[in-house]
Design a protein around this motif. Sequence first.
Motif, PDB file in Angstrom:
ATOM      1  N   VAL A 250      43.692  38.676  38.355  1.00 38.12           N
ATOM      2  CA  VAL A 250      43.981  37.571  39.263  1.00 38.12           C
ATOM      3  C   VAL A 250      42.745  37.298  40.113  1.00 38.12           C
ATOM      4  CG1 VAL A 250      45.388  36.872  41.262  1.00 38.12           C
ATOM      5  CG2 VAL A 250      46.448  38.156  39.397  1.00 38.12           C
TER       6      VAL A 250
ATOM      7  N   ILE B 271      42.857  42.459  41.433  1.00 41.54           N
ATOM      8  CA  ILE B 271      42.651  41.164  42.076  1.00 41.54           C
ATOM      9  C   ILE B 271      41.223  41.047  42.608  1.00 41.54           C
ATOM     10  CG2 ILE B 271      43.434  39.632  43.922  1.00 41.54           C
ATOM     11  CD1 ILE B 271      46.153  41.149  43.794  1.00 41.54           C
TER      12      ILE B 271
ATOM     13  N   LEU C 230      43.169  39.049  52.987  1.00 39.62           N
ATOM     14  CA  LEU C 230      43.643  39.170  51.611  1.00 39.62           C
ATOM     15  C   LEU C 230      43.459  40.588  51.081  1.00 39.62           C
ATOM     16  CD1 LEU C 230      42.481  35.912  49.823  1.00 39.62           C
ATOM     17  CD2 LEU C 230      44.815  36.770  49.998  1.00 39.62           C
TER      18      LEU C 230
ATOM     19  N   VAL D 138      38.736  38.766  45.028  1.00 35.39           N
ATOM     20  CA  VAL D 138      38.837  37.872  46.176  1.00 35.39           C
ATOM     21  C   VAL D 138      37.518  37.112  46.331  1.00 35.39           C
ATOM     22  CG1 VAL D 138      39.109  37.762  48.691  1.00 35.39           C
ATOM     23  CG2 VAL D 138      40.544  39.328  47.343  1.00 35.39           C
TER      24      VAL D 138
ATOM     25  N   PHE E 208      44.194  31.375  42.049  1.00 29.46           N
ATOM     26  CA  PHE E 208      44.863  30.798  43.210  1.00 29.46           C
ATOM     27  C   PHE E 208      43.812  30.371  44.220  1.00 29.46           C
ATOM     28  CE2 PHE E 208      47.765  33.929  41.417  1.00 29.46           C
ATOM     29  CZ  PHE E 208      48.911  33.173  41.247  1.00 29.46           C
TER      30      PHE E 208
ATOM     31  N   LEU F 106      52.714  35.127  47.062  1.00 27.96           N
ATOM     32  CA  LEU F 106      51.984  35.991  46.133  1.00 27.96           C
ATOM     33  C   LEU F 106      52.455  37.433  46.130  1.00 27.96           C
ATOM     34  CD1 LEU F 106      48.407  34.513  46.554  1.00 27.96           C
ATOM     35  CD2 LEU F 106      50.011  34.167  44.671  1.00 27.96           C
TER      36      LEU F 106
ATOM     37  N   ALA G  87      46.819  26.301  41.948  1.00 25.87           N
ATOM     38  CA  ALA G  87      46.852  27.502  41.107  1.00 25.87           C
ATOM     39  C   ALA G  87      46.873  27.088  39.645  1.00 25.87           C
ATOM     40  CB  ALA G  87      48.074  28.360  41.432  1.00 25.87           C
TER      41      ALA G  87
ATOM     42  N   LEU H 283      43.313  29.115  47.946  1.00 27.83           N
ATOM     43  CA  LEU H 283      43.984  29.035  49.237  1.00 27.83           C
ATOM     44  C   LEU H 283      43.064  28.412  50.282  1.00 27.83           C
ATOM     45  CD1 LEU H 283      45.430  32.684  49.451  1.00 27.83           C
ATOM     46  CD2 LEU H 283      46.403  30.686  48.297  1.00 27.83           C
TER      47      LEU H 283
ATOM     48  N   ILE I  87      41.870  35.243  43.660  1.00 30.82           N
ATOM     49  CA  ILE I  87      42.384  34.505  44.807  1.00 30.82           C
ATOM     50  C   ILE I  87      41.186  34.079  45.644  1.00 30.82           C
ATOM     51  CG2 ILE I  87      43.898  34.487  46.820  1.00 30.82           C
ATOM     52  CD1 ILE I  87      45.411  36.866  45.595  1.00 30.82           C
ATOM     53  N   SER I  88      41.071  32.775  45.851  1.00 28.52           N
ATOM     54  CA  SER I  88      39.980  32.277  46.686  1.00 28.52           C
ATOM     55  C   SER I  88      40.532  31.803  48.021  1.00 28.52           C
ATOM     56  CB  SER I  88      39.234  31.136  45.996  1.00 28.52           C
ATOM     57  OG  SER I  88      40.010  29.961  46.004  1.00 28.52           O
ATOM     58  N   THR I  89      39.663  31.801  49.006  1.00 31.39           N
ATOM     59  CA  THR I  89      39.998  31.264  50.316  1.00 31.39           C
ATOM     60  C   THR I  89      38.863  30.350  50.751  1.00 31.39           C
ATOM     61  OG1 THR I  89      40.487  31.802  52.623  1.00 31.39           O
ATOM     62  CG2 THR I  89      39.160  33.404  51.413  1.00 31.39           C
TER      63      THR I  89
ATOM     64  N   TRP J 186      50.098  34.729  50.919  1.00 37.03           N
ATOM     65  CA  TRP J 186      50.340  36.090  50.437  1.00 37.03           C
ATOM     66  C   TRP J 186      51.754  36.547  50.767  1.00 37.03           C
ATOM     67  CZ3 TRP J 186      48.258  39.197  46.977  1.00 37.03           C
ATOM     68  CH2 TRP J 186      48.831  40.479  46.867  1.00 37.03           C
TER      69      TRP J 186
END
Length: 182
Positions: free
Chosen positions: A74, A15, A35, A17, A136, A153, A127, A138, A76-78, A149
């Motif tokens: 994967v 993953i 995360l 981030v 994804f 997730l 997503a 977020l 995953i952004s924030t 999460w």
Amino acid sequence: MPGIDTSRPFIKVRIAVLTVSDSRTIAEDKSGQTLVDRLEAAGHILADRKIVKDEISDIQKTVKQWIANADVDVVISTGGTGVTGRDVTPEAFAGLYEKEIPGFGELFRMLSYQKIGTSTIQSRASAGVAGGTYLFALPGSTGAVKDAWDDILVHQLDYRFMPCNFVELFDRLQEHEKRSKG
């Protein structure tokens, strides 16, 4: 009843981030660190971590590099999922999606509503899939990251979670490319 099937092996997911922010540094990035802590506690691998500015081109450049990297399953952004002028993460991601996963944003907002009420309507969490990589997006709050999460997730990125999960679909995400080459 949904849950973990202990007869199935755990499969580590790689993953990346991404924190989208004009002002945060790694040291100040509580949501990104949340995360990282959670994915590592679940047994997954942090493939990479970056902070980029709230610019569609910057976001897409980084995400495209990760999509092209076989060591990233994967992303995953924030951050950047709100409704202000600088919030462009959903637009950046939408420009990359081959297939959107609308249920993710819907489920996230449903779960978030139980905690923050109608304020969840300001979230444009989303997503999708691009190049065989799950993406994804977020919100930037630590609470939203925990909710996404812990409630979605951690389950969908666990091969043992039944009746189904995203991990078991990895090999089939690019079937359209195999058909077009065949």
